[in-house]
Design a protein around this motif. Structure first.
Motif, PDB file in Angstrom:
ATOM      1  N   GLU A 172      67.104  60.677  75.097  1.00 26.94           N
ATOM      2  CA  GLU A 172      66.611  61.687  74.164  1.00 26.94           C
ATOM      3  C   GLU A 172      65.137  62.006  74.382  1.00 26.94           C
ATOM      4  OE1 GLU A 172      67.575  61.332  70.040  1.00 26.94           O
ATOM      5  OE2 GLU A 172      69.187  59.916  70.430  1.00 26.94           O
ATOM      6  N   GLY A 173      64.496  61.287  75.290  1.00 31.73           N
ATOM      7  CA  GLY A 173      63.079  61.520  75.524  1.00 31.73           C
ATOM      8  C   GLY A 173      62.179  60.858  74.499  1.00 31.73           C
ATOM      9  N   LEU A 174      62.702  59.858  73.766  1.00 34.52           N
ATOM     10  CA  LEU A 174      61.888  59.139  72.790  1.00 34.52           C
ATOM     11  C   LEU A 174      61.319  57.881  73.438  1.00 34.52           C
ATOM     12  CD1 LEU A 174      62.643  58.727  69.065  1.00 34.52           C
ATOM     13  CD2 LEU A 174      61.753  56.791  70.339  1.00 34.52           C
ATOM     14  N   THR A 175      60.010  57.740  73.357  1.00 35.48           N
ATOM     15  CA  THR A 175      59.301  56.616  73.965  1.00 35.48           C
ATOM     16  C   THR A 175      58.954  55.584  72.901  1.00 35.48           C
ATOM     17  OG1 THR A 175      58.347  58.045  75.664  1.00 35.48           O
ATOM     18  CG2 THR A 175      57.251  55.940  75.268  1.00 35.48           C
ATOM     19  N   THR A 176      59.288  54.321  73.154  1.00 30.24           N
ATOM     20  CA  THR A 176      58.966  53.264  72.196  1.00 30.24           C
ATOM     21  C   THR A 176      58.400  52.058  72.937  1.00 30.24           C
ATOM     22  OG1 THR A 176      59.867  51.889  70.403  1.00 30.24           O
ATOM     23  CG2 THR A 176      61.352  52.376  72.219  1.00 30.24           C
ATOM     24  N   VAL A 177      57.267  51.541  72.465  1.00 32.42           N
ATOM     25  CA  VAL A 177      56.613  50.417  73.126  1.00 32.42           C
ATOM     26  C   VAL A 177      56.219  49.353  72.110  1.00 32.42           C
ATOM     27  CG1 VAL A 177      55.678  51.896  74.956  1.00 32.42           C
ATOM     28  CG2 VAL A 177      54.268  51.341  72.959  1.00 32.42           C
ATOM     29  N   LEU A 178      55.912  48.180  72.636  1.00 37.42           N
ATOM     30  CA  LEU A 178      55.398  47.050  71.850  1.00 37.42           C
ATOM     31  C   LEU A 178      53.923  46.865  72.165  1.00 37.42           C
ATOM     32  CD1 LEU A 178      58.456  44.984  72.822  1.00 37.42           C
ATOM     33  CD2 LEU A 178      57.812  45.229  70.415  1.00 37.42           C
ATOM     34  N   LEU A 179      53.140  46.505  71.140  1.00 35.70           N
ATOM     35  CA  LEU A 179      51.710  46.336  71.321  1.00 35.70           C
ATOM     36  C   LEU A 179      51.245  44.985  70.779  1.00 35.70           C
ATOM     37  CD1 LEU A 179      50.487  49.857  70.128  1.00 35.70           C
ATOM     38  CD2 LEU A 179      50.709  49.059  72.488  1.00 35.70           C
ATOM     39  N   HIS A 180      50.472  44.279  71.596  1.00 36.48           N
ATOM     40  CA  HIS A 180      49.788  43.062  71.136  1.00 36.48           C
ATOM     41  C   HIS A 180      48.370  43.454  70.763  1.00 36.48           C
ATOM     42  CE1 HIS A 180      47.985  39.145  70.925  1.00 36.48           C
ATOM     43  NE2 HIS A 180      47.251  39.347  72.010  1.00 36.48           N
ATOM     44  N   PRO A 181      47.989  43.297  69.476  1.00 31.79           N
ATOM     45  CA  PRO A 181      46.672  43.787  69.040  1.00 31.79           C
ATOM     46  C   PRO A 181      45.511  42.879  69.383  1.00 31.79           C
ATOM     47  CG  PRO A 181      47.830  42.806  67.194  1.00 31.79           C
ATOM     48  CD  PRO A 181      48.795  42.767  68.360  1.00 31.79           C
ATOM     49  N   GLY A 182      45.784  41.677  69.891  1.00 30.02           N
ATOM     50  CA  GLY A 182      44.736  40.683  70.064  1.00 30.02           C
ATOM     51  C   GLY A 182      44.628  39.818  68.816  1.00 30.02           C
ATOM     52  N   MET A 204      44.530  50.209  70.994  1.00 30.87           N
ATOM     53  CA  MET A 204      45.953  50.512  70.830  1.00 30.87           C
ATOM     54  C   MET A 204      46.206  52.012  70.769  1.00 30.87           C
ATOM     55  SD  MET A 204      47.610  47.497  68.445  1.00 30.87           S
ATOM     56  CE  MET A 204      46.394  47.514  67.121  1.00 30.87           C
ATOM     57  N   LEU A 205      45.307  52.764  70.134  1.00 27.63           N
ATOM     58  CA  LEU A 205      45.477  54.211  70.106  1.00 27.63           C
ATOM     59  C   LEU A 205      45.351  54.803  71.509  1.00 27.63           C
ATOM     60  CD1 LEU A 205      43.635  55.282  66.827  1.00 27.63           C
ATOM     61  CD2 LEU A 205      46.080  55.398  67.326  1.00 27.63           C
ATOM     62  N   ARG A 206      44.483  54.223  72.317  1.00 28.18           N
ATOM     63  CA  ARG A 206      44.374  54.684  73.693  1.00 28.18           C
ATOM     64  C   ARG A 206      45.692  54.461  74.445  1.00 28.18           C
ATOM     65  NH1 ARG A 206      40.345  51.573  75.132  1.00 28.18           N
ATOM     66  NH2 ARG A 206      38.841  52.909  74.093  1.00 28.18           N
ATOM     67  N   VAL A 207      46.316  53.309  74.195  1.00 26.12           N
ATOM     68  CA  VAL A 207      47.619  53.029  74.822  1.00 26.12           C
ATOM     69  C   VAL A 207      48.674  54.005  74.311  1.00 26.12           C
ATOM     70  CG1 VAL A 207      49.465  51.326  75.081  1.00 26.12           C
ATOM     71  CG2 VAL A 207      47.073  50.589  75.181  1.00 26.12           C
ATOM     72  N   ILE A 208      48.725  54.214  73.000  1.00 26.71           N
ATOM     73  CA  ILE A 208      49.723  55.121  72.422  1.00 26.71           C
ATOM     74  C   ILE A 208      49.534  56.544  72.951  1.00 26.71           C
ATOM     75  CG2 ILE A 208      50.497  56.200  70.275  1.00 26.71           C
ATOM     76  CD1 ILE A 208      49.746  53.515  68.877  1.00 26.71           C
ATOM     77  N   ASP A 209      48.290  57.004  72.999  1.00 26.14           N
ATOM     78  CA  ASP A 209      48.021  58.356  73.489  1.00 26.14           C
ATOM     79  C   ASP A 209      48.496  58.531  74.931  1.00 26.14           C
ATOM     80  OD1 ASP A 209      46.844  59.006  71.073  1.00 26.14           O
ATOM     81  OD2 ASP A 209      44.784  58.725  71.791  1.00 26.14           O
ATOM     82  N   GLY A 210      48.358  57.479  75.728  1.00 22.24           N
ATOM     83  CA  GLY A 210      48.679  57.596  77.148  1.00 22.24           C
ATOM     84  C   GLY A 210      50.112  57.263  77.514  1.00 22.24           C
ATOM     85  N   MET A 211      50.902  56.791  76.553  1.00 21.81           N
ATOM     86  CA  MET A 211      52.241  56.330  76.921  1.00 21.81           C
ATOM     87  C   MET A 211      53.206  57.500  77.062  1.00 21.81           C
ATOM     88  SD  MET A 211      53.436  54.465  73.390  1.00 21.81           S
ATOM     89  CE  MET A 211      54.584  55.215  72.223  1.00 21.81           C
ATOM     90  N   GLY A 212      54.086  57.362  78.047  1.00 14.12           N
ATOM     91  CA  GLY A 212      55.113  58.357  78.308  1.00 14.12           C
ATOM     92  C   GLY A 212      56.440  57.674  78.548  1.00 14.12           C
ATOM     93  N   PRO A 213      57.477  58.422  78.925  1.00  6.04           N
ATOM     94  CA  PRO A 213      58.813  57.853  79.109  1.00  6.04           C
ATOM     95  C   PRO A 213      58.849  56.659  80.045  1.00  6.04           C
ATOM     96  CG  PRO A 213      58.910  60.248  79.143  1.00  6.04           C
ATOM     97  CD  PRO A 213      57.459  59.882  79.117  1.00  6.04           C
ATOM     98  N   GLU A 214      57.981  56.644  81.041  1.00 10.39           N
ATOM     99  CA  GLU A 214      57.977  55.540  82.006  1.00 10.39           C
ATOM    100  C   GLU A 214      57.500  54.227  81.382  1.00 10.39           C
ATOM    101  OE1 GLU A 214      53.912  57.535  82.482  1.00 10.39           O
ATOM    102  OE2 GLU A 214      55.980  58.094  81.966  1.00 10.39           O
ATOM    103  N   HIS A 215      56.859  54.297  80.219  1.00  9.95           N
ATOM    104  CA  HIS A 215      56.365  53.096  79.550  1.00  9.95           C
ATOM    105  C   HIS A 215      57.344  52.552  78.508  1.00  9.95           C
ATOM    106  CE1 HIS A 215      52.575  55.312  80.716  1.00  9.95           C
ATOM    107  NE2 HIS A 215      52.412  54.145  81.312  1.00  9.95           N
ATOM    108  N   SER A 216      58.403  53.290  78.233  1.00 13.16           N
ATOM    109  CA  SER A 216      59.293  52.918  77.134  1.00 13.16           C
ATOM    110  C   SER A 216      59.947  51.560  77.376  1.00 13.16           C
ATOM    111  CB  SER A 216      60.376  53.983  76.950  1.00 13.16           C
ATOM    112  OG  SER A 216      60.943  53.901  75.665  1.00 13.16           O
ATOM    113  N   GLY A 217      59.980  50.751  76.317  1.00  8.52           N
ATOM    114  CA  GLY A 217      60.574  49.426  76.406  1.00  8.52           C
ATOM    115  C   GLY A 217      59.667  48.370  76.984  1.00  8.52           C
ATOM    116  N   ARG A 218      58.379  48.690  77.155  1.00 17.59           N
ATOM    117  CA  ARG A 218      57.446  47.740  77.740  1.00 17.59           C
ATOM    118  C   ARG A 218      56.484  47.199  76.675  1.00 17.59           C
ATOM    119  NH1 ARG A 218      55.523  51.151  82.908  1.00 17.59           N
ATOM    120  NH2 ARG A 218      54.197  49.321  83.300  1.00 17.59           N
ATOM    121  N   PHE A 219      55.751  46.174  77.042  1.00 19.46           N
ATOM    122  CA  PHE A 219      54.945  45.368  76.115  1.00 19.46           C
ATOM    123  C   PHE A 219      53.516  45.335  76.648  1.00 19.46           C
ATOM    124  CE2 PHE A 219      55.045  40.819  74.016  1.00 19.46           C
ATOM    125  CZ  PHE A 219      54.135  41.235  73.060  1.00 19.46           C
ATOM    126  N   PHE A 220      52.574  45.923  75.890  1.00 19.97           N
ATOM    127  CA  PHE A 220      51.182  46.037  76.328  1.00 19.97           C
ATOM    128  C   PHE A 220      50.239  45.412  75.302  1.00 19.97           C
ATOM    129  CE2 PHE A 220      53.490  49.692  78.028  1.00 19.97           C
ATOM    130  CZ  PHE A 220      53.176  49.627  79.368  1.00 19.97           C
TER     131      PHE A 220
END
Length: 229
Positions: A172-182, A204-220
């Motif tokens: 569906e083109g929905l991107t979802t990621v996991l974030l470790h805030p420190g 974290m906002l920088r990561v969210i702004d830059g994330m695309g479909p290729e990042h979906s399901g990954r942990f940053f």
């Protein structure tokens, strides 16, 4: 851009709200208690209808349904699942299984419930992104210490849930990621924490702004580095 943030009245969630409003975005903030709502109310005097405050208990299906009914009237661009609890940090022989079950319900089931309820609005959004605040303590391969059973297990369960969700929604083109805030200087992080919330959220906002479909399901982490599973 329209953002929805859970656990928005304190710590990391509150900092997300402040930074997003400062850059001109619109925020729907979910808070569990009236006290939390009062904490956010002064911001509404500054930004008007760019901030809307809603009651939300991520343990309650009824509360989530009510929240979604309010929020889904318009498209949602980004959902940030931030609400969470620490659970009791204790040795194995002292584990409180009622507390463990509640921690799993809030930290692992809550984000999936909220995402499911908001999915119709996310599908209509411009960017279709969901970020979940997790923790490196949910990394199985990084675990070299004991204790914190409830927190570790809840975040590991969240990680698996989001990885599975990414596979289900990728078409569906929905991107979802996991974030470790420190290790962040909040009530949950405690007095020994080393990272100011402003720096964690900015990253974290920088990561969210830059994330695309290729990042979906990954942990940053908040610096954009991938976290091991």
């Amino acid at each position: 851009m329209r953002y929805v943030i859970t656990g928005a009245s304190r710590g990391i969630g509150f900092e997300f709200v402040q930074q997003l409003l400062r850059r001109g975005d619109t925020v729907d903030a979910g808070v569990r208690s009236p006290e939390g709502a009062r904490r956010l109310e002064p911001l509404t005097r500054e930004v008007g209808n760019r901030l809307r405050i809603h009651a939300l208990d991520v343990e309650s299906d009824a509360s989530i349904r009510s929240f979604a009914a309010d929020v889904c009237a318009a498209p949602v661009d980004v959902l940030i699942n931030n609400a969470g609890v620490s659970g009791l940090w204790c040795a194995f022989t002292e584990v409180d299984y009622t507390d463990l079950a509640r921690t799993l319900a809030v930290n692992a089931l809550g984000p999936l419930r909220v995402t499911s309820a908001l999915l119709p609005a996310l599908r209509r959004g411009a960017v279709r992104k969901v970020a979940h605040v997790s923790s490196r303590m949910g990394s199985v391969s990084s675990n070299t210490e004991g204790g914190a059973y409830a927190y570790r297990m809840s975040k590991a369960a969240l990680n698996m849930g989001v990885r599975t969700l990414a596979n289900d929604l990728r078409a569906e083109g929905l991107t979802t990621v996991l974030l470790h805030p420190g290790w962040v200087q909040t009530d949950m992080g405690g007095p020994q924490a080393t990272l100011p919330a402003v720096d964690s959220v900015r990253g974290m906002l920088r990561v969210i702004d830059g994330m695309g479909p290729e990042h979906s399901g990954r942990f940053f982490d908040y610096q954009g580095e991938e976290v091991p599973w």
